[in-house]
Design a protein around this motif. Structure first.
Motif: not given
Length: 293
Positions: A174-181, A189-192
């Motif tokens: 989760l951290a990498l998904k929302i903070l990486n880019s 949130t659409d990608s979660l």
């Protein structure tokens, strides 16, 4: 959302010991009063001395210092005390510590063991009353800086011993998904998936150190037959447990009761009679949170 409730099979390591008294007793006898005196001489004042697993000292306007006598306190559902009972076995000598004078130098954890401790500490907060977005930022920054240098197989194996491997994987992902880019909220949130969205919601709504509402939910979930069962009966069970905590709770939170457990019934009676008077506002707020479930 994925359930992170621990089972006795998953955390069988905790069965090896009910309580670790030796290291804490050694700290109390040899260092606690020494630390208190020297910190007080520095014009800091104690706000949580001799209570729980850390002493808190403050100095106006913003300085806050915590001295821990144990990495973790004993809990029934999450108890890493045994895992860290021989913490020296995972410590590495500082590089400038020559063999003949090592007693004068410090030691530290490896990148992997430091990360495992960070995750354990975050999970402790997460499982009690939640933890905020800063925890996700900690996980993100550590993995961005040291992720490629860590032995992931070792990290996964040790997290499994502690029963926090699912929590580590989900929070790291989760951290990498929302903070990486960084991008707009509705785009990432659409990608979660549903589990990640619920986990993110918990992080967002938990303030910095968690919330009373989340703590109450977590406590009821632990005692209920099924997660999310906030029936009247479970609410009564929760309130009863708050009024009359277990013997272990008293021994963990008060050093003098740990040393003289025969006094626990008297202190429990005192707590039951006088706490509603002294902390009436806090108790009303807690009952209000219970009624919202």
């Amino acid at each position: 959302m994925r359930s992170y409730r621990l089972t006795s099979e998953k955390l069988s390591i905790r069965a090896a010991a009910d309580r670790l008294k030796v290291s804490r007793t050694t700290f109390y006898r040899n260092y606690r009063q020494y630390v208190d005196k020297n910190v007080s001489d520095s014009r800091l004042f104690g706000t949580n001395y001799n209570h729980g697993n850390h002493d808190v000292y403050k100095k106006e306007p913003v300085f806050n210092f915590e001295m821990h006598n144990a990495l973790f306190m004993h809990r029934e559902d999450f108890n890493p005390e045994e895992y860290y009972s021989d913490v020296e076995s995972i410590l590495i000598w500082d590089k400038d510590a020559k063999p003949e004078c090592r007693q004068h130098f410090g030691r530290h954890m490896s990148l992997e063991d430091t990360y495992i401790y960070i995750i354990s500490h975050l999970y402790k907060h997460f499982s009690i009353c939640g933890t905020g977005l800063r925890s996700l930022a900690d996980i993100y920054c550590y993995n961005k800086k040291f992720g490629s240098q860590m032995d992931r197989e070792y990290v996964e194996k040790e997290c499994q011993k502690l029963g926090i491997d699912d929590y580590e994987k989900d929070s790291r992902s989760l951290a990498l998904k929302i903070l990486n880019s960084p991008q707009k909220y509705d785009r990432y949130t659409d990608s979660l998936d549903d589990n990640e969205k619920e986990l993110l919601r918990l992080y967002i709504n938990s303030g910095i150190y968690g919330s009373m509402g989340q703590r109450i939910k977590n406590e009821i979930d632990k005692m209920a037959d099924s997660k999310g069962d906030y029936s009247f009966g479970n609410k009564i069970k929760y309130c009863t447990g708050r009024m009359l905590p277990s013997v272990k709770w008293f021994r963990n939170n008060f050093e003098f009761l740990d040393k003289y457990p025969i006094l626990i019934p008297f202190y429990a009676a005192y707590r039951l009679i006088f706490r509603p008077i002294v902390n009436s506002k806090k108790i009303r707020n807690e009952l209000r949170e219970v009624s919202k479930l």
